[in-house]
Design a protein around this motif. Structure first.
Motif, PDB file in Angstrom:
ATOM      1  N   LYS A 303       0.830  -1.209   0.000  1.00 30.95           N
ATOM      2  CA  LYS A 303       0.000   0.000   0.000  1.00 30.95           C
ATOM      3  C   LYS A 303       0.859   1.251   0.000  1.00 30.95           C
ATOM      4  O   LYS A 303       0.605   2.206  -0.750  1.00 30.95           O
ATOM      5  N   ARG A 304       1.894   1.278   0.819  1.00 26.00           N
ATOM      6  CA  ARG A 304       2.769   2.448   0.861  1.00 26.00           C
ATOM      7  C   ARG A 304       3.487   2.615  -0.465  1.00 26.00           C
ATOM      8  O   ARG A 304       3.692   3.742  -0.938  1.00 26.00           O
ATOM      9  N   LEU A 307       0.330   3.189  -3.361  1.00 22.82           N
ATOM     10  CA  LEU A 307      -0.647   4.238  -3.072  1.00 22.82           C
ATOM     11  C   LEU A 307       0.005   5.492  -2.506  1.00 22.82           C
ATOM     12  O   LEU A 307      -0.606   6.563  -2.527  1.00 22.82           O
ATOM     13  N   GLU A 312      -0.695   8.059  -9.463  1.00 22.61           N
ATOM     14  CA  GLU A 312      -1.808   7.177  -9.779  1.00 22.61           C
ATOM     15  C   GLU A 312      -1.749   6.675 -11.218  1.00 22.61           C
ATOM     16  O   GLU A 312      -2.055   5.514 -11.498  1.00 22.61           O
ATOM     17  N   ASP A 317      -4.914   0.447 -13.288  1.00 24.41           N
ATOM     18  CA  ASP A 317      -6.104   0.658 -12.453  1.00 24.41           C
ATOM     19  C   ASP A 317      -6.519  -0.591 -11.689  1.00 24.41           C
ATOM     20  O   ASP A 317      -6.835  -0.528 -10.494  1.00 24.41           O
ATOM     21  N   ARG A 320      -4.080  -1.298  -8.883  1.00 29.58           N
ATOM     22  CA  ARG A 320      -4.239  -0.321  -7.815  1.00 29.58           C
ATOM     23  C   ARG A 320      -5.449  -0.653  -6.936  1.00 29.58           C
ATOM     24  O   ARG A 320      -5.388  -0.589  -5.701  1.00 29.58           O
ATOM     25  N   GLN A 324      -5.502  -1.590  -2.934  1.00 27.79           N
ATOM     26  CA  GLN A 324      -6.359  -0.902  -1.976  1.00 27.79           C
ATOM     27  C   GLN A 324      -7.149  -1.888  -1.126  1.00 27.79           C
ATOM     28  O   GLN A 324      -7.481  -1.605   0.029  1.00 27.79           O
ATOM     29  N   THR A 467       2.086   0.592   7.262  1.00 27.89           N
ATOM     30  CA  THR A 467       0.754   1.098   6.937  1.00 27.89           C
ATOM     31  C   THR A 467      -0.311   0.468   7.838  1.00 27.89           C
ATOM     32  O   THR A 467      -0.360  -0.754   7.991  1.00 27.89           O
TER      33      THR A 467
END
Length: 539
Positions: A303-304, A307, A312, A317, A320, A324, A467
């Motif tokens: 995540k770190r 994100l 982005e 997509d 990502r 998430q 995170t």
């Protein structure tokens, strides 16, 4: 700016980042490690918590550190020394009973037979079975997880690799393995044991750091995970005190990496990973400077990394969105104490040596653990807490002057996101609750307290870069392990961004101070560099 200065940049000097850097530099690659903090080690560090007193502030016991990593990096030569915990685990109960789980199997059978002869026999049978089953998984620990998306000859090779690992497994072992990987710890214990104390002994050795109560499906996986081998002698279920604290591991790793030619910069935060034309090309530092490399290896959690450190538009997509969805929300905290006298746990045998007196797990019942989790999952801090105490100074006199003692307390089932208030407001109250809990079992502790450090779940995130305070870079459950880690469809150390790899606990085989993710990532990078066609495949 267009010419690569380094072959590899490693983002983060946690133990896996240092492991990867040492292997990569050993092969002659120009390797740079960039660390945000002023010290290396990530969450595997020894830090001063009071004048002249040091503690393993976050991770605190060495268990599954891979023997291959110890040998390859010559960590012993670089100062690593571990003393086996004996017993490996010890629970202290409300009525003053102190029950050890010795590393010697026969000794534990004898010890537990005094509590319940039938449960001792069950332990004898089950422990042997679990160790046999864990050995089947051991082979995958330093390998990439099975590639379920392989096609053609690659699929044949993957099938052959898996078959080789399991060629001797029997049908009954397959059913047991599936059961342990998917079942609940609580139901397993209820089926096999009668004594509440023996059940609590197993609970004390499992679900640490997991965002799950003991009766949730998938929690019995800890029974296998903690029996994977570690230490100098490749011992199943190894637990060890590290002389000099856990930071001695990462200091030795850093020394090995530097000796191999790696450059390590501390106090150098990475603000962004550079991506050009779909390929990682280096990093942008916190001061805006760019450092270029042909390959980037991130020791940060997924995540770190994707994100927080990437634009982005540089991340596909679908990937990502999958990142998430990784379940994080770590359920633990840490309280470290400086004491004027050694804790005197009620019921500790008078003949107990310092090694035995160094361990005391204050473990709840299975029902109590469920209730604690129910409170924490809604954002509240339980009044009653599960606390694992280690008096490290009993074994390691280098941590404190002779007149002082160091006790670290791992605290389970506290929420990352509070329903009311902030963790800065709750810090002192958490410390008070832990101290109160310890005092129920060691009444002399409150009066001997000299200093206390409380590390909240929020501190684990903002100080140590974990995170949501997750010590494993993502919850250890069957949906997030093996070929599902870090996310389904993208297991392994490569990422969808060419030239970018993950080497932290968020990839296979997961958390713990093992060095295995760093080992695996480094070897994946090296194989890809020798095979340019595969290096650009995006897997």
């Amino acid at each position: 700016m267009g010419e690569d200065r380094y072959d590899v940049i490693v983002v983060g000097a946690g133990h896996n980042g240092l492991t990867a850097a040492a292997y990569l530099a050993h092969e002659g690659l120009r390797t740079l490690v960039l660390e945000r903090r002023e010290i290396v080690g990530g969450a595997c560090v020894t830090e001063e918590i009071a004048p002249g007193v040091r503690a393993s502030t976050t991770s605190y016991i060495a268990s599954m550190l891979r023997p291959e990593v110890i040998r390859d990096l010559q960590l012993v030569r670089h100062g690593l020394r571990m003393v086996p915990c004996e017993p490996g685990l010890q629970a202290v109960f409300e009525d003053g009973a102190v029950i050890p789980w010795w590393t010697d199997h026969a000794r534990t059978v004898e010890e537990w037979s005094r509590i319940s002869p039938s449960d001792a026999r069950s332990f004898d049978r089950i422990d042997t079975r679990l160790k046999d089953l864990a050995s089947y998984l051991q082979g995958f620990f330093l390998e990439e997880p099975p590639d379920v998306n392989a096609r053609g000859w690659a699929r044949v090779r993957e099938g052959r690799r898996i078959l080789t690992r399991f060629r001797k497994i029997r049908g009954d072992e397959i059913t047991d393995l599936v059961s342990f990987l998917t079942g609940s710890l609580g139901e397993f214990l209820d089926r096999n044991f009668e004594s509440e104390r023996i059940k609590r002994m197993y609970l004390a050795n499992n679900v640490y750091g997991m965002h799950s109560p003991p009766y949730r499906p998938g929690t019995s996986i800890g029974l296998l995970f903690h029996l994977l081998s570690g230490g100098d002698d490749d011992v199943q279920g190894f637990y060890g005190h590290v002389i000099g604290g856990m930071g001695a591991i990462t200091q030795a790793m850093a020394a090995a990496a530097r000796e191999n030619g790696a450059e390590i910069r501390t106090g150098t935060p990475v603000a962004r990973i550079l991506v050009e034309n779909g390929r990682a090309r280096g990093v942008v530092l916190g001061d805006g400077a760019e450092v270029r490399a042909s390959t980037v290896v991130s020791n940060a959690d997924p995540k770190r990394t994707f994100l927080g450190l990437m634009d982005e538009g540089d991340v596909p997509d679908d990937y990502r969105l999958s990142i998430q969805g990784i379940k994080m929300a770590g359920p633990c905290a840490k309280v470290n104490m400086v004491l004027a006298e050694e804790p005197r746990f009620t019921g500790m045998p008078p003949e107990a040596d310092p090694n035995r007196r160094s361990l005391a797990t204050l473990v709840p019942t299975l029902e109590g653990a469920e209730r604690m989790y129910d409170v924490a999952k809604w954002g509240d801090v339980p009044d009653d807490l599960w606390v694992d105490c280690v008096v490290a100074s009993n074994v390691d006199p280098t941590l404190a002057p002779p007149n002082l003692h160091v006790m670290t307390c791992f605290v389970q089932y506290v929420p990352f996101a509070l329903r009311e208030g902030t963790w800065d407001e709750w810090r002192d109250r958490l410390g008070e609750r832990v101290l109160r809990k310890v005092a129920e079992y060691a009444p002399n502790v409150p009066g001997s307290l000299e200093a206390m450090q409380v590390i909240t779940p929020l501190d684990l995130e903002r100080t140590y870069g974990l995170t949501e305070g997750n010590i494993f870079h993502g919850d250890l459950n069957i949906e997030q392990l093996f070929f599902m880690r870090p996310v389904p469809g993208h297991a392994g150390f490569r990422t969808p961004v060419d030239g970018l790899y993950l080497c932290g606990a968020g990839v296979h085989p997961g958390g713990g101070v093992t060095g295995a993710p760093g080992y695996g990532a480094a070897h994946r990078v090296l194989r890809d560099m020798r095979s340019p066609r595969r290096a650009g495949s995006g897997r």
